[in-house]
Scaffold this active site. Structure first.
Site, PDB file in Angstrom:
ATOM      1  N   GLY A  31       0.796  -1.215   0.000  1.00 51.14           N
ATOM      2  CA  GLY A  31       0.000   0.000   0.000  1.00 51.14           C
ATOM      3  C   GLY A  31       0.833   1.271   0.000  1.00 51.14           C
ATOM      4  O   GLY A  31       2.024   1.255  -0.242  1.00 51.14           O
ATOM      5  N   HIS A  34       2.313   4.398  -5.153  1.00 49.97           N
ATOM      6  CA  HIS A  34       2.906   5.470  -5.963  1.00 49.97           C
ATOM      7  C   HIS A  34       3.003   4.973  -7.406  1.00 49.97           C
ATOM      8  O   HIS A  34       2.508   3.877  -7.720  1.00 49.97           O
ATOM      9  CB  HIS A  34       4.272   5.866  -5.400  1.00 49.97           C
ATOM     10  CG  HIS A  34       5.186   4.702  -5.139  1.00 49.97           C
ATOM     11  ND1 HIS A  34       5.664   3.898  -6.155  1.00 49.97           N
ATOM     12  CD2 HIS A  34       5.685   4.181  -3.988  1.00 49.97           C
ATOM     13  CE1 HIS A  34       6.442   2.961  -5.644  1.00 49.97           C
ATOM     14  NE2 HIS A  34       6.460   3.087  -4.325  1.00 49.97           N
ATOM     15  N   HIS A  37       4.120   1.335  -8.131  1.00 50.22           N
ATOM     16  CA  HIS A  37       3.042   0.347  -8.020  1.00 50.22           C
ATOM     17  C   HIS A  37       2.097   0.458  -9.222  1.00 50.22           C
ATOM     18  O   HIS A  37       1.659  -0.562  -9.780  1.00 50.22           O
ATOM     19  CB  HIS A  37       2.219   0.580  -6.750  1.00 50.22           C
ATOM     20  CG  HIS A  37       2.994   0.484  -5.464  1.00 50.22           C
ATOM     21  ND1 HIS A  37       3.264   1.586  -4.692  1.00 50.22           N
ATOM     22  CD2 HIS A  37       3.529  -0.568  -4.813  1.00 50.22           C
ATOM     23  CE1 HIS A  37       3.930   1.201  -3.599  1.00 50.22           C
ATOM     24  NE2 HIS A  37       4.105  -0.096  -3.655  1.00 50.22           N
ATOM     25  N   GLY A 147       8.331  -5.546  -8.765  1.00 54.41           N
ATOM     26  CA  GLY A 147       9.279  -4.542  -9.252  1.00 54.41           C
ATOM     27  C   GLY A 147      10.724  -4.960  -9.065  1.00 54.41           C
ATOM     28  O   GLY A 147      11.085  -5.559  -8.049  1.00 54.41           O
ATOM     29  N   GLN A 153      14.316  -9.375  -3.401  1.00 53.49           N
ATOM     30  CA  GLN A 153      12.966  -9.910  -3.217  1.00 53.49           C
ATOM     31  C   GLN A 153      12.506 -10.659  -4.469  1.00 53.49           C
ATOM     32  O   GLN A 153      11.921 -11.748  -4.388  1.00 53.49           O
ATOM     33  CB  GLN A 153      12.007  -8.756  -2.907  1.00 53.49           C
ATOM     34  CG  GLN A 153      10.547  -9.143  -2.883  1.00 53.49           C
ATOM     35  CD  GLN A 153       9.677  -8.015  -2.374  1.00 53.49           C
ATOM     36  OE1 GLN A 153       9.618  -7.766  -1.180  1.00 53.49           O
ATOM     37  NE2 GLN A 153       9.012  -7.318  -3.266  1.00 53.49           N
TER      38      GLN A 153
HETATM   39  P1  AMP Z   1       5.857  -2.543  -1.631  1.00 53.99           P
HETATM   40  O1  AMP Z   1       4.504  -1.921  -1.497  1.00 53.99           O
HETATM   41  O2  AMP Z   1       6.992  -1.621  -1.302  1.00 53.99           O
HETATM   42  O3  AMP Z   1       5.961  -3.884  -0.945  1.00 53.99           O
HETATM   43  O4  AMP Z   1       6.035  -2.843  -3.175  1.00 53.99           O
HETATM   44  C1  AMP Z   1       5.090  -3.629  -3.865  1.00 53.99           C
HETATM   45  C2  AMP Z   1       5.625  -3.939  -5.231  1.00 53.99           C
HETATM   46  O5  AMP Z   1       5.883  -2.727  -5.942  1.00 53.99           O
HETATM   47  C3  AMP Z   1       6.955  -4.718  -5.181  1.00 53.99           C
HETATM   48  O6  AMP Z   1       6.956  -5.683  -6.214  1.00 53.99           O
HETATM   49  C4  AMP Z   1       7.963  -3.640  -5.448  1.00 53.99           C
HETATM   50  O7  AMP Z   1       9.164  -4.115  -6.031  1.00 53.99           O
HETATM   51  C5  AMP Z   1       7.207  -2.749  -6.421  1.00 53.99           C
HETATM   52  N1  AMP Z   1       7.792  -1.410  -6.431  1.00 53.99           N
HETATM   53  C6  AMP Z   1       7.974  -0.588  -5.362  1.00 53.99           C
HETATM   54  N2  AMP Z   1       8.594   0.556  -5.758  1.00 53.99           N
HETATM   55  C7  AMP Z   1       8.803   0.432  -7.082  1.00 53.99           C
HETATM   56  C8  AMP Z   1       9.396   1.268  -8.060  1.00 53.99           C
HETATM   57  N3  AMP Z   1       9.918   2.457  -7.766  1.00 53.99           N
HETATM   58  N4  AMP Z   1       9.432   0.826  -9.346  1.00 53.99           N
HETATM   59  C9  AMP Z   1       8.922  -0.388  -9.665  1.00 53.99           C
HETATM   60  N5  AMP Z   1       8.344  -1.217  -8.797  1.00 53.99           N
HETATM   61  C10 AMP Z   1       8.278  -0.818  -7.523  1.00 53.99           C
END
Ligand code: AMP
Length: 281
Positions: A31, A34, A37, A147, A153
């Site tokens: 959540g 941005h 996501h 991402g 990860q």
């Molecule tokens: P998170 O909410 O931080 O757990 O991220 C959820 C997903 O969004 C994960 O697969 C992250 O790698 C991806 N993600 C977060 N930030 C970015 C970014 N700047 N560019 C691409 N993918 C992202």
């Protein structure tokens, strides 16, 4: 777009999608969404007939001294973003829904989880693998989008899918950055303006290393040391690590011959930020 809190409703919705022979794209998140996501949701939308987004701040992947309580949350805003990007369902469970037992079972990822971020975040990737395994079981057969921002990860999740034969195709997606190069992150809200400026050193250090590789540098240790020195030259940065690593094993690369992962982590104030770039000579 549906917003649901229970595993049972999510399963019923997604089973109905598959019963209509529609393909499913799944985007797991914590959540505070941005554009990084959003890029995953858009890709899932473009490649599938239906899209599910999960929003769950997973306590298992936070260490005792980490920012679980402070982690930013805004479900209302997130739901709007999901809807405007064309998601069909948002699964936003409570902690009790995901972890009914007070002492949950855990997946142990082993060695790959002890490198890079795992050195300062022991158990983090066990927590990630455990929640993703649960989410894959809840989602069922699908394509799941992650991402490259979280490079380790992504490696762990690809291995997880293979190790347990999840009927899930793991799709890696490029890092989305702010106009000035800072990788987008929910944790960027922690940054004071001067720290936000200082954090640009991460991308600059990676760019300089990539340029050095283009100019013929092949010594992995020197590349990593130069990145570390560049980040440490920024007074507001507290370096965690800088590596030049094999993209699959995450082991240090001595000579850059194929693709190499340049990955960094550093604290700026209370924000621990990560970034990376893959270079190929
Ligand atoms: P998170 O909410 O931080 O757990 O991220 C959820 C997903 O969004 C994960 O697969 C992250 O790698 C991806 N993600 C977060 N930030 C970015 C970014 N700047 N560019 C691409 N993918 C992202």
């Amino acid at each position: 777009m549906k917003i649901v809190e229970t595993i049972a409703e999510t399963r019923a919705f997604l089973d109905a999608v598959r019963a209509q022979h529609r393909s499913l794209g799944f985007v797991p998140t914590m959540g505070y969404l941005h554009d990084g996501h959003a890029s995953l949701i858009r890709r899932a939308r473009a490649e599938n007939d239906a899209v599910a987004v999960s929003i769950f701040v997973n306590p298992l992947q936070f260490g005792a001294n980490e920012d679980l309580a402070a982690y930013p949350r805004d479900l209302e805003r997130d739901a709007k973003l999901c809807e405007s990007e064309g998601a069909d369902i948002v699964f936003a469970p409570s902690v009790a829904e995901m972890y009914p037992s007070p002492n949950p079972f855990s997946i142990v990822v082993g060695d790959i989880g002890n490198k890079l971020c795992g050195r300062t975040r022991p158990g983090h990737f066990d927590g990630v693998a455990t929640v993703v395994a649960k989410l894959f079981n809840i989602a069922g057969p699908c394509r799941a989008y992650f991402g490259a921002k979280d490079a380790q990860q992504l490696v762990v999740i690809r291995r997880l899918a293979r190790a347990f034969d999840f009927p899930v195709e793991v799709v890696g997606c490029p890092i989305v950055r702010e106009a000035d190069g800072l990788a987008m992150s929910s944790r960027n809200v922690y940054l004071e303006p001067a720290e936000r400026e200082a954090a640009l050193v991460l991308k600059r250090a990676l760019d300089e290393a990539a340029a050095a590789v283009r100019q013929g540098e092949r010594d992995g240790r020197r590349i990593a040391e130069d990145i570390a020195a560049r980040i440490s030259s920024e007074p507001r940065a507290r370096l965690d690590y800088a590596v030049c690593a094999d993209p699959e094993t995450l082991d240090d690369v001595e000579r850059v011959e194929g693709a190499a992962l340049l990955a960094v982590a550093a604290w700026f104030g209370k924000a621990r930020l990560i970034d990376n770039m893959t270079v190929t000579p």
